[in-house]
Design a protein around this motif. Structure first.
Motif, mmCIF file in Angstrom:
data_model
loop_
_atom_site.group_PDB
_atom_site.id
_atom_site.type_symbol
_atom_site.label_atom_id
_atom_site.label_comp_id
_atom_site.label_asym_id
_atom_site.label_seq_id
_atom_site.Cartn_x
_atom_site.Cartn_y
_atom_site.Cartn_z
ATOM 1 N N GLU A 144 56.320 51.358 23.450
ATOM 2 C CA GLU A 144 56.530 49.869 23.694
ATOM 3 C C GLU A 144 55.859 49.338 25.134
ATOM 4 N N LEU A 145 55.770 50.227 26.268
ATOM 5 C CA LEU A 145 55.042 49.660 27.270
ATOM 6 C C LEU A 145 53.553 49.515 27.266
ATOM 7 N N LEU A 146 53.051 50.649 26.519
ATOM 8 C CA LEU A 146 51.604 50.867 26.167
ATOM 9 C C LEU A 146 51.213 49.513 25.425
ATOM 10 N N ALA A 147 52.096 49.125 24.280
ATOM 11 C CA ALA A 147 51.715 48.290 23.496
ATOM 12 C C ALA A 147 51.414 46.911 24.304
ATOM 13 N N LYS A 148 52.478 46.644 25.351
ATOM 14 C CA LYS A 148 52.342 45.558 26.243
ATOM 15 C C LYS A 148 51.279 45.567 27.179
ATOM 16 N N ASN A 149 50.823 46.857 27.604
ATOM 17 C CA ASN A 149 49.684 46.918 28.471
ATOM 18 C C ASN A 149 48.415 46.304 27.661
ATOM 19 N N ASP A 150 48.132 46.861 26.376
ATOM 20 C CA ASP A 150 47.244 46.549 25.555
ATOM 21 C C ASP A 150 47.127 44.892 25.353
ATOM 22 N N VAL A 167 60.842 43.081 41.336
ATOM 23 C CA VAL A 167 59.547 42.815 40.780
ATOM 24 C C VAL A 167 58.411 43.378 41.856
ATOM 25 N N ASP A 168 58.627 43.341 43.131
ATOM 26 C CA ASP A 168 57.689 43.672 43.874
ATOM 27 C C ASP A 168 57.416 45.331 43.934
ATOM 28 N N ALA A 169 58.301 46.030 43.622
ATOM 29 C CA ALA A 169 58.275 47.595 43.333
ATOM 30 C C ALA A 169 57.738 47.988 42.254
ATOM 31 N N ILE A 170 57.826 47.144 41.338
ATOM 32 C CA ILE A 170 57.224 47.213 39.870
ATOM 33 C C ILE A 170 55.645 47.186 40.106
ATOM 34 N N ILE A 171 55.255 46.009 40.764
ATOM 35 C CA ILE A 171 53.893 45.733 40.799
ATOM 36 C C ILE A 171 53.256 46.843 41.611
ATOM 37 N N LYS A 172 54.216 47.330 42.984
ATOM 38 C CA LYS A 172 53.579 48.355 43.746
ATOM 39 C C LYS A 172 53.166 49.533 43.069
ATOM 40 N N HIS A 177 46.582 38.436 26.487
ATOM 41 C CA HIS A 177 47.495 37.707 25.626
ATOM 42 C C HIS A 177 48.928 37.481 26.103
ATOM 43 N N ILE A 178 49.424 38.024 27.250
ATOM 44 C CA ILE A 178 50.559 37.774 27.932
ATOM 45 C C ILE A 178 50.355 37.408 29.206
ATOM 46 N N SER A 179 51.369 37.074 30.090
ATOM 47 C CA SER A 179 51.062 36.805 31.218
ATOM 48 C C SER A 179 51.667 37.784 32.325
ATOM 49 N N GLU A 180 51.181 37.535 33.490
ATOM 50 C CA GLU A 180 51.813 38.706 34.423
ATOM 51 C C GLU A 180 53.287 38.771 34.494
ATOM 52 N N ILE A 181 53.897 37.850 34.453
ATOM 53 C CA ILE A 181 55.416 37.766 34.545
ATOM 54 C C ILE A 181 55.777 38.314 33.246
ATOM 55 N N GLU A 182 55.401 37.996 32.018
ATOM 56 C CA GLU A 182 55.749 38.784 30.689
ATOM 57 C C GLU A 182 55.537 40.070 30.617
ATOM 58 N N PHE A 183 54.464 40.629 31.265
ATOM 59 C CA PHE A 183 54.027 42.037 31.524
ATOM 60 C C PHE A 183 55.052 42.737 32.347
ATOM 61 N N ILE A 184 55.233 42.209 33.716
ATOM 62 C CA ILE A 184 56.368 42.896 34.435
ATOM 63 C C ILE A 184 57.549 42.928 33.846
ATOM 64 N N ASP A 185 58.229 41.774 33.224
ATOM 65 C CA ASP A 185 59.278 41.703 32.652
ATOM 66 C C ASP A 185 59.551 42.840 31.744
ATOM 67 N N SER A 186 58.444 43.322 30.910
ATOM 68 C CA SER A 186 58.417 44.232 30.107
ATOM 69 C C SER A 186 59.393 45.587 30.616
ATOM 70 N N PHE A 187 58.894 45.851 31.851
ATOM 71 C CA PHE A 187 59.246 47.100 32.632
ATOM 72 C C PHE A 187 60.989 46.966 32.881
ATOM 73 N N LYS A 188 61.279 45.780 32.888
ATOM 74 C CA LYS A 188 62.816 45.454 33.322
ATOM 75 C C LYS A 188 63.765 46.060 32.104
ATOM 76 N N LYS A 189 63.301 46.257 31.036
ATOM 77 C CA LYS A 189 64.173 46.705 29.988
ATOM 78 C C LYS A 189 64.472 48.185 30.178
#
Length: 202
Positions: A36-42, A67-72, A48-60
């Motif tokens: 799922e995360l690899l598909a979001k990365n693609d 958020v800052d920790a995920i970006i780091k 095709h998706i925003s930074e916020i949408e991508f970071i939110d995909s990790f939240k699941k």
């Protein structure tokens, strides 16, 4: 005779620390990438998706992570960019038409620019006739269209163009389109050995 070189970026010029990123995510509770995360990365690398949408995909998978920790953790893959590689590129820029073509995203590029500083990344970008980021193009390697877009836009001759990339899937497609290729082996090869190893057809 080659008159044009298209370069990949990660693990060709800038070193990537993939294991470090995996370890940082493990600290946040994520046990490695999944489908799922690899598909979001693609999708993210295609813009095709925003930074916020991508970071939110990790939240699941790591709902308690900030958020800052995920970006780091995501950016911990960005390693060093040795000066000698930039100097080699600057030498090439006076002799060949150069292009950069990389699968990447806006978060990683922002991190790269912040890490090396304006003077360094300006000197780097200046070496290229054009810099192509997948997230700005809406497609990513190894899609054939990403290569044909550059070839057609800049009126390049495939038989006079060399493509350098560390991923065989990418160089295989480029070769099928008639480009010369060098599938650079990370940890063994270095881009500055372009001439030494006869990877630049004369």
């Amino acid at each position: 005779m080659i008159n044009t070189i298209i370069f990949d970026f990660g693990d060709v010029f800038i070193n990537l620390e993939k294991e470090k990123s995996i370890e940082e995510f493990k600290k946040l509770g994520l046990n490695g990438p999944n489908e799922e995360l690899l598909a979001k990365n693609d999708l993210f690398e295609k813009g095709h998706i925003s930074e916020i949408e991508f970071i939110d995909s990790f939240k699941k998978f790591i709902p308690n992570a900030e958020v800052d920790a995920i970006i780091k953790a995501w950016n911990s893959v960005i390693g060093d960019f040795p000066l000698y590689r930039l100097e080699f590129l600057q030498m090439l820029s006076g002799k060949y038409r150069l292009f950069l073509l990389t699968n990447t995203d806006s978060i990683h590029i922002n991190r790269f620019e912040h890490k090396v500083g304006m003077s360094f990344y300006t000197d780097f970008y200046r070496c290229f006739e054009k810099v192509y980021y997948s997230y700005e193009m809406g497609m990513r390697k190894p899609q054939p269209e990403i290569f044909t877009t550059i070839i057609n836009k800049h009126d390049l001759s495939p038989k006079r163009t060399l493509f350098v990339d560390d991923k065989k899937d990418n160089t295989d497609v480029a070769a099928q389109l008639g480009l010369h290729v060098w599938n650079l082996q990370v940890g063994t090869d270095d881009v500055i050995n372009l001439f030494d190893q006869k990877h630049l057809p004369l």
